[in-house]
Design an enzyme around this catalytic site. Sequence first.
Site, PDB file in Angstrom:
ATOM      1  N   ASP A  19      60.499  53.401   9.265  1.00 11.87           N
ATOM      2  CA  ASP A  19      59.253  53.118   9.985  1.00 11.87           C
ATOM      3  C   ASP A  19      58.086  53.067   9.025  1.00 11.87           C
ATOM      4  O   ASP A  19      57.143  52.301   9.214  1.00 11.87           O
ATOM      5  CB  ASP A  19      59.033  54.165  11.075  1.00 11.87           C
ATOM      6  CG  ASP A  19      60.011  53.924  12.202  1.00 11.87           C
ATOM      7  OD1 ASP A  19      61.144  54.433  12.123  1.00 11.87           O
ATOM      8  OD2 ASP A  19      59.667  53.164  13.121  1.00 11.87           O
TER       9      ASP A  19
ATOM     10  N   LYS B  97      56.323  47.927   5.730  1.00 11.29           N
ATOM     11  CA  LYS B  97      56.511  49.348   6.054  1.00 11.29           C
ATOM     12  C   LYS B  97      55.898  50.272   5.001  1.00 11.29           C
ATOM     13  O   LYS B  97      55.924  51.480   5.161  1.00 11.29           O
ATOM     14  CB  LYS B  97      58.007  49.680   6.162  1.00 11.29           C
ATOM     15  CG  LYS B  97      58.835  48.764   7.010  1.00 11.29           C
ATOM     16  CD  LYS B  97      58.529  48.955   8.468  1.00 11.29           C
ATOM     17  CE  LYS B  97      59.369  48.057   9.343  1.00 11.29           C
ATOM     18  NZ  LYS B  97      60.786  48.292   9.269  1.00 11.29           N
TER      19      LYS B  97
ATOM     20  N   ARG C 286      55.998  45.535  20.786  1.00  7.78           N
ATOM     21  CA  ARG C 286      56.473  46.656  19.973  1.00  7.78           C
ATOM     22  C   ARG C 286      57.338  46.159  18.840  1.00  7.78           C
ATOM     23  O   ARG C 286      57.775  45.017  18.832  1.00  7.78           O
ATOM     24  CB  ARG C 286      57.224  47.667  20.857  1.00  7.78           C
ATOM     25  CG  ARG C 286      58.378  47.061  21.620  1.00  7.78           C
ATOM     26  CD  ARG C 286      58.905  47.996  22.656  1.00  7.78           C
ATOM     27  NE  ARG C 286      59.316  49.267  22.052  1.00  7.78           N
ATOM     28  CZ  ARG C 286      60.063  50.166  22.679  1.00  7.78           C
ATOM     29  NH1 ARG C 286      60.462  49.952  23.896  1.00  7.78           N
ATOM     30  NH2 ARG C 286      60.403  51.255  22.073  1.00  7.78           N
ATOM     31  N   GLY C 287      57.549  47.056  17.894  1.00  8.11           N
ATOM     32  CA  GLY C 287      58.310  46.672  16.692  1.00  8.11           C
ATOM     33  C   GLY C 287      57.318  46.300  15.605  1.00  8.11           C
ATOM     34  O   GLY C 287      56.284  45.679  15.887  1.00  8.11           O
ATOM     35  N   ALA C 288      57.658  46.672  14.372  1.00  7.53           N
ATOM     36  CA  ALA C 288      56.724  46.502  13.255  1.00  7.53           C
ATOM     37  C   ALA C 288      56.228  45.066  13.113  1.00  7.53           C
ATOM     38  O   ALA C 288      55.021  44.797  13.081  1.00  7.53           O
ATOM     39  CB  ALA C 288      57.397  46.952  11.962  1.00  7.53           C
TER      40      ALA C 288
ATOM     41  N   ASN D 259      61.809  57.782   8.977  1.00  8.70           N
ATOM     42  CA  ASN D 259      62.668  56.996   9.874  1.00  8.70           C
ATOM     43  C   ASN D 259      63.111  57.883  11.019  1.00  8.70           C
ATOM     44  O   ASN D 259      62.781  59.068  11.078  1.00  8.70           O
ATOM     45  CB  ASN D 259      63.877  56.444   9.102  1.00  8.70           C
ATOM     46  CG  ASN D 259      64.632  55.401   9.901  1.00  8.70           C
ATOM     47  OD1 ASN D 259      64.019  54.503  10.499  1.00  8.70           O
ATOM     48  ND2 ASN D 259      65.940  55.489   9.961  1.00  8.70           N
ATOM     49  N   LYS D 260      63.864  57.296  11.933  1.00  2.00           N
ATOM     50  CA  LYS D 260      64.291  57.990  13.142  1.00  2.00           C
ATOM     51  C   LYS D 260      64.857  59.373  12.847  1.00  2.00           C
ATOM     52  O   LYS D 260      65.608  59.555  11.893  1.00  2.00           O
ATOM     53  CB  LYS D 260      65.332  57.115  13.854  1.00  2.00           C
ATOM     54  CG  LYS D 260      65.967  57.659  15.111  1.00  2.00           C
ATOM     55  CD  LYS D 260      65.009  58.199  16.160  1.00  2.00           C
ATOM     56  CE  LYS D 260      63.787  57.377  16.423  1.00  2.00           C
ATOM     57  NZ  LYS D 260      64.033  56.216  17.190  1.00  2.00           N
TER      58      LYS D 260
ATOM     59  N   CYS E  67      70.320  54.873  14.226  1.00  2.36           N
ATOM     60  CA  CYS E  67      69.300  54.202  15.047  1.00  2.36           C
ATOM     61  C   CYS E  67      69.557  52.688  15.094  1.00  2.36           C
ATOM     62  O   CYS E  67      70.695  52.235  14.921  1.00  2.36           O
ATOM     63  CB  CYS E  67      67.899  54.525  14.535  1.00  2.36           C
ATOM     64  SG  CYS E  67      66.603  54.159  15.739  1.00  2.36           S
TER      65      CYS E  67
ATOM     66  N   ARG F  94      47.362  51.913  17.998  1.00  2.00           N
ATOM     67  CA  ARG F  94      48.542  52.631  17.493  1.00  2.00           C
ATOM     68  C   ARG F  94      48.244  53.082  16.061  1.00  2.00           C
ATOM     69  O   ARG F  94      48.716  52.484  15.113  1.00  2.00           O
ATOM     70  CB  ARG F  94      49.776  51.699  17.463  1.00  2.00           C
ATOM     71  CG  ARG F  94      50.294  51.203  18.787  1.00  2.00           C
ATOM     72  CD  ARG F  94      51.159  52.190  19.525  1.00  2.00           C
ATOM     73  NE  ARG F  94      52.284  52.702  18.787  1.00  2.00           N
ATOM     74  CZ  ARG F  94      53.498  52.129  18.718  1.00  2.00           C
ATOM     75  NH1 ARG F  94      53.717  50.986  19.329  1.00  2.00           N
ATOM     76  NH2 ARG F  94      54.459  52.702  18.057  1.00  2.00           N
TER      77      ARG F  94
HETATM   78  C1  RUB Z   1      63.339  52.746  15.379  1.00  2.00           C
HETATM   79  C2  RUB Z   1      63.673  53.182  13.990  1.00  2.00           C
HETATM   80  C3  RUB Z   1      64.113  52.105  13.048  1.00  2.00           C
HETATM   81  C4  RUB Z   1      62.915  51.604  12.264  1.00  2.00           C
HETATM   82  C5  RUB Z   1      63.216  50.303  11.524  1.00  2.00           C
HETATM   83  O1  RUB Z   1      62.791  53.794  16.134  1.00  2.00           O
HETATM   84  O2  RUB Z   1      63.551  54.317  13.588  1.00  2.00           O
HETATM   85  O3  RUB Z   1      65.061  52.566  12.143  1.00  2.00           O
HETATM   86  O4  RUB Z   1      61.856  51.349  13.162  1.00  2.00           O
HETATM   87  O5  RUB Z   1      63.429  49.256  12.414  1.00  2.00           O
HETATM   88  P1  RUB Z   1      62.229  53.497  17.626  1.00  2.00           P
HETATM   89  P2  RUB Z   1      63.234  47.721  11.983  1.00  2.00           P
HETATM   90  O6  RUB Z   1      63.335  52.856  18.401  1.00  2.00           O
HETATM   91  O7  RUB Z   1      61.857  54.850  18.119  1.00  2.00           O
HETATM   92  O8  RUB Z   1      61.034  52.603  17.473  1.00  2.00           O
HETATM   93  O9  RUB Z   1      64.043  47.541  10.735  1.00  2.00           O
HETATM   94  O10 RUB Z   1      63.767  46.916  13.118  1.00  2.00           O
HETATM   95  O11 RUB Z   1      61.774  47.533  11.777  1.00  2.00           O
END
Ligand code: RUB
Length: 318
Positions: free
Chosen positions: A200, A236, A23-25, A210-211, A131, A66
């Site tokens: 996101d 993103k 998980r994670g971008a 975003n969140k 977040c 996804r």
């Molecule tokens: C995480 C969220 C973060 C973005 C950016 O939501 O909204 O602000 O994903 O994160 P969740 P990053 O916890 O529901 O996935 O900068 O680490 O990509």
Amino acid sequence: MTSVSLHTAVTQTAHEIETMETRGAAPIAKAAATALKTQAVEPDYETPHSFRATLRAAGRTLHETRPTAVSLPNALRYVLRRIDGETIPEQRSAVAASVDEFIMHLEHAQEDLGRVGANRLKNGDTVMTHCHSTDAIACVETAVLQGKEITAIVKETRPRNQGHITARELTEMGVDVTLIVDSAARRYLNTVDHVLVGADSIAADGSVINKIGTSGLAVNARDRGTPIMVAAQTLKLHPETMTGHTVEIEQRAETEVITEGERAAIGDPQIENPAFDVTPPRYVDAIVTERGQFPPESIVILMRELFGDGVDEPWVEP
Ligand code: RUB
């Protein structure tokens, strides 16, 4: 025969992305690109056509896991668009080279972004976070490493309290952290120099997805005159939004909001749990990327440069 069967690296990676083990971008993007490279190297292909068809099929399998995670189609597009060459060995090395290039870019992007974001932070500044965003944290970390003293007001970010992760990571890097409940944000905005959030997805008009709670925070910050800075790697940027597509907002489990027992005790109301919201560009001062900072309205120029005018889906059969 147009394609050979998919390598287990592809099916396994798809499974891990689907079940959110990966998980994670950035991790999703890296895993998908790496799976394509393995698919390109391993099996015996009969013809260059069969090679392309199989790589496309692998991309399709990965993409279906996804569909709303924009880093995934962006990774697949990057690799699949670059299958050049007339022979299988040429095509193989094109895939390997583009995957290596993509991963190298990923590995440097957050560091480069952090340097750009840190330039916006002065010694003694206070940031308010929402977040947990590794891109946003990279900006603070670089500023701290440059010797700047930074203070943070960290919103807990219901329902999953990802603000706790932010609080821990910022404390570990020597930032003076104060945790607040989400609804206290406006009260503290007068004492804050920057609202600093991640994203996101970024749409072509500069809207920031975003969140949930980001848009309300941004509206309040604008009312108070506090600048709003969004830290987001170019991974993103959501190319489909250039042709009018909207970004789907994920709904999460009701039990994240309230336990079954608590819900029953208050008369079993309906529950809604949208995970993200959309902040219009007029509430955003700067989008900070590894390619520099952009006013939200001009992010489309960067999108065109990176993705071209088209939003082809190279994993789809022609
Ligand atoms: C995480 C969220 C973060 C973005 C950016 O939501 O909204 O602000 O994903 O994160 P969740 P990053 O916890 O529901 O996935 O900068 O680490 O990509």
